[in-house]
Design a protein around this motif. Structure first.
Motif, PDB file in Angstrom:
ATOM      1  N   PRO A  95      42.223  36.506  41.189  1.00  0.00           N
ATOM      2  CA  PRO A  95      41.421  35.796  39.949  1.00  0.00           C
ATOM      3  C   PRO A  95      41.355  34.037  39.900  1.00  0.00           C
ATOM      4  CG  PRO A  95      42.865  37.627  39.722  1.00  0.00           C
ATOM      5  CD  PRO A  95      43.188  37.473  41.387  1.00  0.00           C
ATOM      6  N   TYR A 102      34.321  43.580  41.303  1.00  0.00           N
ATOM      7  CA  TYR A 102      34.714  42.992  40.280  1.00  0.00           C
ATOM      8  C   TYR A 102      34.022  43.467  38.723  1.00  0.00           C
ATOM      9  CZ  TYR A 102      36.285  40.800  44.584  1.00  0.00           C
ATOM     10  OH  TYR A 102      36.897  40.622  46.149  1.00  0.00           O
ATOM     11  N   GLU A 122      42.890  34.779  35.444  1.00  0.00           N
ATOM     12  CA  GLU A 122      44.585  35.680  35.648  1.00  0.00           C
ATOM     13  C   GLU A 122      45.146  35.923  34.721  1.00  0.00           C
ATOM     14  OE1 GLU A 122      46.684  32.919  38.382  1.00  0.00           O
ATOM     15  OE2 GLU A 122      47.445  35.148  39.320  1.00  0.00           O
ATOM     16  N   GLY A 138      38.240  40.591  36.241  1.00  0.00           N
ATOM     17  CA  GLY A 138      39.092  40.266  37.801  1.00  0.00           C
ATOM     18  C   GLY A 138      39.257  41.226  38.846  1.00  0.00           C
ATOM     19  N   THR A 182      36.812  34.267  41.339  1.00  0.00           N
ATOM     20  CA  THR A 182      37.431  35.288  41.668  1.00  0.00           C
ATOM     21  C   THR A 182      36.648  36.304  42.692  1.00  0.00           C
ATOM     22  OG1 THR A 182      37.928  35.467  39.906  1.00  0.00           O
ATOM     23  CG2 THR A 182      38.196  37.341  40.822  1.00  0.00           C
TER      24      THR A 182
END
Lengths: 92, 410
Positions: free
Chosen positions: B382, B353, B387, B345, B376
Motif C-alpha cells: 500500500p 488489488y 495504508e 489495497g 499500491t
C-alpha cells in the motif's frame, strides 16, 4: 415510489415503510467461541447481490410490524413477501 | 464567478481523444472499470511507474457509470487524519491536474459551505474545522451572517424549521467538469500506451495457487500479471468472482439538475441535516444531490420521495429556486462501507488489488486514489496514504469512522 404489499395491511406506498437490510442474519449461537474474523463477518459483512436479495422491512406508518421480502436489486421488483416465521420462498 | 454568459468558458466539443483497440491476449496490469478511478489508476501506472502494458476494461462506455452521475464536488475537509491525508493529497493533485493532463477540466475553486442547523451540528463542525487546521487544510467556521456574505441566496432567516446557525467553509474546495476529467485521464493514458477497452464486461476472475492469472470477459480471456479492481458500485459482484466477500452495500444515490440559469450561486452549499447539496454548473444548471436511497440496489434509479425531500430542503435553503424547472434526474450506484471510508489495497488473492467503498465521495478522490492505487499495484504494497484503508480493518477494528464528514446521509 412503489407499492409494497404488507402481509397484514396489503399494498401501501413505499413511504410508509422502513428498510431493515438483509434478512436471515442470525445472532451467533455461541458468541464466546467466535474468532475476530467470524465477528467481522457477523457485524460488517452483508450479502450484496445484483439480483434477488432477502431483506427486512417494517410497515412503520401502518401496522408497525416487521416482515421479510425477496427483492430483485436490479429492478426493485418485490418477488415475494413473507412473514418472519415463514421460510424464505424459493424464487424460480 | 465571472460575469460572462453561461457556457462561455466551455471549450469546443472534443474530437476523438483515444483509440478504440481490441483487447490483446495478455497485459501486465488489467484495470477492471473504466470510470474516473480506473482511468486515473492507469494513467499514474504509466506516467509514474512506467507500466504501460495496461488495459482498462469497461463493461459499458468509458466513464458512463458513477463518473457521469455525480455532483462533481471536490473538498478535503474530513475529520480524521487518515482521510485528510488521502483527500488533501487528491486536492493538491486537482490543483495541478489541468497542466498535468494538458486538458481543460474546468476545476473551479469556488469553496464549499457545510451548513450547521443545530447546536450539536455547530459543535461537530467547529471540531472538524480545528481538526482540518491541525492537518494543514484550509478551513474556517463562519456564522450565519458569514454564510450570507459568501452565498447571498442562502436563506439565513431564524424563522425556518431548521435555521442555518453557521457553516464550515473550505475556500480551496470546488467543482470540476466530470466528463472532461475522465476524458483528460483517458486521453493522457492512451497517449502513454494504455489500451482503453469499452463494451468489455468482466465475467470471471481466474486464479491459480492463490494468485490471479486472468480475467474472463465478454470479449474473451485476457491473461493478467496483476488485476486492479475499480468497479465502484459493482465491487461486491466482481470480488465474488475472485472468491471473497466485501463489507459493502450498494445503494442508489440520486441527483438532478435544473434548467440553465444565469449565475446565481457562487459556491457549493451542502447540508447534512436537511439533506441537499447544491452548486451551479459551468453551463448554468443547478446541480443538486440527495442522500442515498435506503435499500440496496443496482438499478441506477431511485425512489421519487427522496427527490421530494431533497427539493423541500433545497427550497427552504434557497427560496430563490422556487420557480426553477427540473431538467432531469438520475442515480449512480454507490458502494457504502460500515465506516463510510473506502477500501484500498491488497486482497486475499495475490496480485489482485482492491479499490472500492468510496460510497458517496469517490469523485473528489479521483486523482489522489489514482496515484495511491497505482503505487499500491506497482509496488505490491500500500501507498502510505492508502495504508489505513485496508480490508482487514473490519476484522482488527481499526475503523476510520467518517460518517460525520462524509456529508451525504448514509
Amino acid at each position: 415510489m412503489q407499492l409494497i404489499p404488507c402481509p397484514w395491511c396489503g399494498p401501501r406506498e413505499e413511504t410508509e415503510f422502513h428498510y431493515g437490510g438483509q434478512a436471515h442474519v442470525a445472532y451467533p449461537q455461541d458468541p464466546a467461541a467466535l474468532s475476530d474474523e467470524d465477528w467481522a463477518k457477523f457485524v460488517f459483512f452483508r450479502a450484496n447481490p445484483s439480483g434477488p436479495l432477502p431483506e427486512r422491512w417494517t410497515h412503520s406508518a401502518g401496522c408497525r410490524r416487521w416482515f421479510n421480502a425477496v427483492r430483485d436489486t436490479r429492478t426493485h421488483d418485490l418477488l415475494a413477501v413473507y412473514r418472519l416465521d415463514e421460510p424464505r420462498p424459493v424464487i424460480p | 464567478m465571472n460575469p460572462t454568459a453561461p457556457g462561455a468558458d466551455l471549450p469546443e466539443h472534443p474530437d476523438f481523444l483515444w483509440d478504440n483497440p481490441d483487447p490483446k491476449r495478455s497485459y501486465d496490469v488489467v484495470v477492471v472499470g473504466g470510470g474516473g478511478h480506473g482511468l486515473a489508476t492507469a494513467y499514474y501506472l504509466a506516467k509514474v511507474h512506467g507500466i504501460t502494458n495496461v488495459a482498462v476494461l469497461e463493461k459499458g462506455w468509458l466513464a458512463g457509470g458513477n463518473m457521469a452521475r455525480n455532483t462533481t464536488i471536490i473538498r478535503s475537509n474530513y475529520l480524521w487524519d487518515e482521510s485528510s491525508g488521502i483527500y488533501e493529497h487528491s486536492l493538491k493533485l486537482w490543483e495541478g491536474l489541468e497542466e498535468d493532463l494538458g486538458y481543460p477540466i474546468l476545476f473551479s475553486q469556488r469553496g464549499v459551505l457545510n451548513l450547521a442547523h443545530g447546536l450539536q451540528d455547530v459543535r461537530d463542525s467547529v471540531r472538524r474545522v480545528e481538526a482540518n487546521k491541525l492537518n494543514g487544510i484550509d478551513a474556517e467556521w463562519v456564522d450565519a451572517a458569514g454564510v450570507k456574505e459568501i452565498c447571498p441566496i442562502v436563506n439565513t432567516s431564524p424563522d425556518v424549521r431548521y435555521p442555518v446557525l453557521g457553516a464550515t467553509y473550505q475556500p480551496r474546495a470546488g467543482i470540476a467538469k466530470h466528463d472532461y476529467v475522465a476524458w483528460g485521464f483517458a486521453r493522457a493514458a492512451a497517449a502513454l500506451g494504455v489500451d482503453l477497452i469499452q463494451d468489455c464486461e468482466v465475467t470471471g476472475i481466474e486464479t491459480a495457487a492463490g494468485r490471479v492469472t486472468a480475467v474472463d470477459t465478454t470479449r474473451g480471456r485476457i491473461a493478467a500479471g496483476k488485476v486492479a479492481l475499480c468497479a465502484a458500485g459493482h465491487s461486491s459482484v466482481v470480488a465474488k468472482m475472485a472468491g471473497f466477500d466485501l463489507p459493502l452495500v450498494s445503494h442508489p444515490l440520486q441527483a438532478l439538475v435544473s434548467e440553465l440559469l444565469e449565475p446565481v450561486h457562487p459556491t457549493v452549499v451542502m447540508s447534512n441535516a436537511v439533506h441537499v447539496y447544491v452548486s451551479q454548473a459551468h453551463k448554468g444548471e443547478l446541480v443538486m444531490g440527495a442522500g442515498i436511497d435506503s435499500y440496496a440496489g443496482y438499478g441506477q434509479r431511485g425512489a421519487f420521495h427522496i427527490i421530494e425531500d431533497q427539493m423541500a430542503a433545497a427550497l427552504e435553503l434557497f427560496p430563490v429556486f422556487a420557480r426553477a424547472h427540473l431538467l432531469r434526474t438520475w442515480a449512480g450506484i454507490v458502494d457504502v462501507t460500515p465506516d463510510a471510508s473506502p477500501i484500498v489495497g491488497l486482497t486475499p488473492v495475490e496480485n489482485l488489488y482492491l479499490n472500492c467503498g468510496w460510497g458517496t465521495g469517490g469523485f473528489k478522490a479521483t486523482p489522489g486514489v489514482g496515484d495511491c492505487f497505482a503505487h499500491t499495484v506497482a509496488k505490491g504494497k500500500p501507498h502510505p496514504y492508502a495504508e489505513p484503508f485496508t480490508l482487514d480493518r473490519f476484522t482488527t477494528g481499526a475503523l476510520v469512522d467518517e460518517h460525520g464528514a462524509a456529508a451525504v446521509a448514509h
